[in-house]
Enzyme design. Sequence first.
Site, PDB file in Angstrom:
ATOM      1  N   PHE A 124       0.848  -1.190   0.000  1.00  0.00           N
ATOM      2  CA  PHE A 124       0.000   0.000   0.000  1.00  0.00           C
ATOM      3  C   PHE A 124       0.892   1.251   0.000  1.00  0.00           C
ATOM      4  CE2 PHE A 124      -3.015   3.042   1.753  1.00  0.00           C
ATOM      5  CZ  PHE A 124      -4.252   2.585   1.340  1.00  0.00           C
ATOM      6  N   ASP A 193       1.340  -5.845   8.040  1.00  0.00           N
ATOM      7  CA  ASP A 193       0.176  -4.965   8.008  1.00  0.00           C
ATOM      8  C   ASP A 193      -1.031  -5.845   7.673  1.00  0.00           C
ATOM      9  OD1 ASP A 193      -1.878  -3.206   7.369  1.00  0.00           O
ATOM     10  OD2 ASP A 193      -0.499  -1.686   6.581  1.00  0.00           O
ATOM     11  N   TYR A 216     -11.105   0.334  10.351  1.00  0.00           N
ATOM     12  CA  TYR A 216     -12.340   0.736   9.647  1.00  0.00           C
ATOM     13  C   TYR A 216     -12.674  -0.119   8.427  1.00  0.00           C
ATOM     14  CZ  TYR A 216      -8.813   3.509   7.078  1.00  0.00           C
ATOM     15  OH  TYR A 216      -7.707   3.914   6.390  1.00  0.00           O
ATOM     16  N   LYS A 217     -11.875  -1.157   8.188  1.00  0.00           N
ATOM     17  CA  LYS A 217     -12.167  -2.022   7.031  1.00  0.00           C
ATOM     18  C   LYS A 217     -13.016  -3.200   7.511  1.00  0.00           C
ATOM     19  CE  LYS A 217      -8.316  -0.156   4.503  1.00  0.00           C
ATOM     20  NZ  LYS A 217      -6.877  -0.153   4.316  1.00  0.00           N
ATOM     21  N   ARG A 363     -12.597  -3.262  -7.959  1.00  0.00           N
ATOM     22  CA  ARG A 363     -12.462  -4.073  -6.730  1.00  0.00           C
ATOM     23  C   ARG A 363     -13.840  -4.365  -6.150  1.00  0.00           C
ATOM     24  NH1 ARG A 363      -8.652  -1.908  -2.032  1.00  0.00           N
ATOM     25  NH2 ARG A 363     -10.340  -0.375  -2.038  1.00  0.00           N
TER      26      ARG A 363
HETATM   27  C1  LIG Z   1      -6.232   0.937   4.554  1.00  0.00           C
HETATM   28  C2  LIG Z   1      -4.767   0.759   4.687  1.00  0.00           C
HETATM   29  C3  LIG Z   1      -3.991   1.698   5.354  1.00  0.00           C
HETATM   30  C4  LIG Z   1      -4.645   2.936   5.893  1.00  0.00           C
HETATM   31  O1  LIG Z   1      -3.788   3.683   6.679  1.00  0.00           O
HETATM   32  P1  LIG Z   1      -4.359   4.866   7.594  1.00  0.00           P
HETATM   33  O2  LIG Z   1      -3.139   5.432   8.193  1.00  0.00           O
HETATM   34  O3  LIG Z   1      -5.269   4.239   8.603  1.00  0.00           O
HETATM   35  O4  LIG Z   1      -5.077   5.812   6.726  1.00  0.00           O
HETATM   36  C5  LIG Z   1      -2.641   1.460   5.482  1.00  0.00           C
HETATM   37  N1  LIG Z   1      -2.085   0.339   4.979  1.00  0.00           N
HETATM   38  C6  LIG Z   1      -2.813  -0.598   4.328  1.00  0.00           C
HETATM   39  C7  LIG Z   1      -2.156  -1.824   3.812  1.00  0.00           C
HETATM   40  C8  LIG Z   1      -4.172  -0.406   4.159  1.00  0.00           C
HETATM   41  O5  LIG Z   1      -4.898  -1.330   3.523  1.00  0.00           O
END
Ligand SMILES: *Cc1c(COP(=O)(O)O)cnc(C)c1O
Length: 403
Positions: A124, A193, A216-217, A363
């Site tokens: 990400f 992660d 939040y996912k 997606r």
């Molecule tokens: C959604 C997501 C994030 C989001 O990071 P925030 O700091 O909470 O905005 C980070 N890394 C991955 C792999 C994600 O899927």
Amino acid sequence: MLDRDHFERLDLDDPLAAVTARFHLPDGVVYLDGNSLGPLPAHVSRALARVVDEEWGEGLIRSWNRGWWELAGEVGDVIGGMIGAPAGTVIAGDTTTAALFKTTMAALRLRPSRPVILTDSGNFPTDLYVLEAAAGLSGASLEVVGPHEVEGRIGDDVAVVALTHVDYRTGRRHDLAAISEAAHRAGSLVVWDLSHSAGAMEIDIACADMAVGCGYKYLNGGPGAPAFTYVSRDLLPEFTNPISGWWGHREPFAMRTDFEPAPGIERTQVGTPPVISLAALRSALEVFEGVPTRLLREKSERLVGDFVRLVDERLDGFQLVTPRRPEERGSHVALSHPRAREIMAALISEGVIGDVRPPHLLRFGLAPAFQRHVDVWDAVEAIRRVMDNDLWRSAVAPSGPVT
Ligand SMILES: *Cc1c(COP(=O)(O)O)cnc(C)c1O
């Protein structure tokens, strides 16, 4: 041949039907974006109103001693139970980005003579940015290899292997246990992660050193919900938070002028935790109470497998980007199509909400907690309608930064 009745029967037999029934979803919407923003468990609105009216409104500052103080650790333990972490090794707070920065910096400090942070090119973007920044601050260098080259590249020059378990674009999943083991054999530390896996599958994070993930996912904590941080019991005493703040202190309210870290997972904290967001996350997590993560994974595999099968059988012109083998994928499906943006805009007009990622991936999240099996059928039929009737030609892509 599959038909809609088949999926209705699966919903009737769904061992998670009672969990699914707890979510509020707007009428006429097939929501396939729970991997990006989980929907609202209906009871959370009332729980939050109580926190605001009673705990904040009436309790005022006294509420710190009536539960707020312990909240971040309690939420952490609930999440810990879902990712195979022992009590006292997970805490909620901050953002995933900040949590990844803290854990990576702490890991680098534990392997000072090794020059490499290893990650993969599918990671990400925020993770890549943070790893690059951590490299710059520590004097290490970030090495980015293809997802399938990670395991072979791990060696005694690697300080930290930092990876995202499930790729946010393709849905490809790393073998968490195998890579963690390979890292340990080489004397490297591994930071995972879990943003795209926690809440959708079984995870045994106890084999890793540290982990972070998103609230939040699949955990449905609401927009901007606190992230979580895991540090293994063995490493906790050696974990140095790169941001020494008062909430990571052994005695925050002693107001001492010297810094002494808390003995436990609290040392990963920085400042005052977001109580209202934590309360929303805690309340949302109640839907998982007593639900074995094995059931989440079984349902997720069926949803994803059926979606892929229907795409194969009923659609033309889309390329499946997600791996075909269940053990190599997470809980969303990515399809490639040159008209991805227009097609998704048309789908959203039809009430089917997924999203797009550049350059042209559609997606579709299939979140086991709230998804109905008929969502799979209805979504693929909507894609057929959009394609057969050329609805994408007149579709207007939503404007704004989030697509
Ligand atoms: C959604 C997501 C994030 C989001 O990071 P925030 O700091 O909470 O905005 C980070 N890394 C991955 C792999 C994600 O899927």
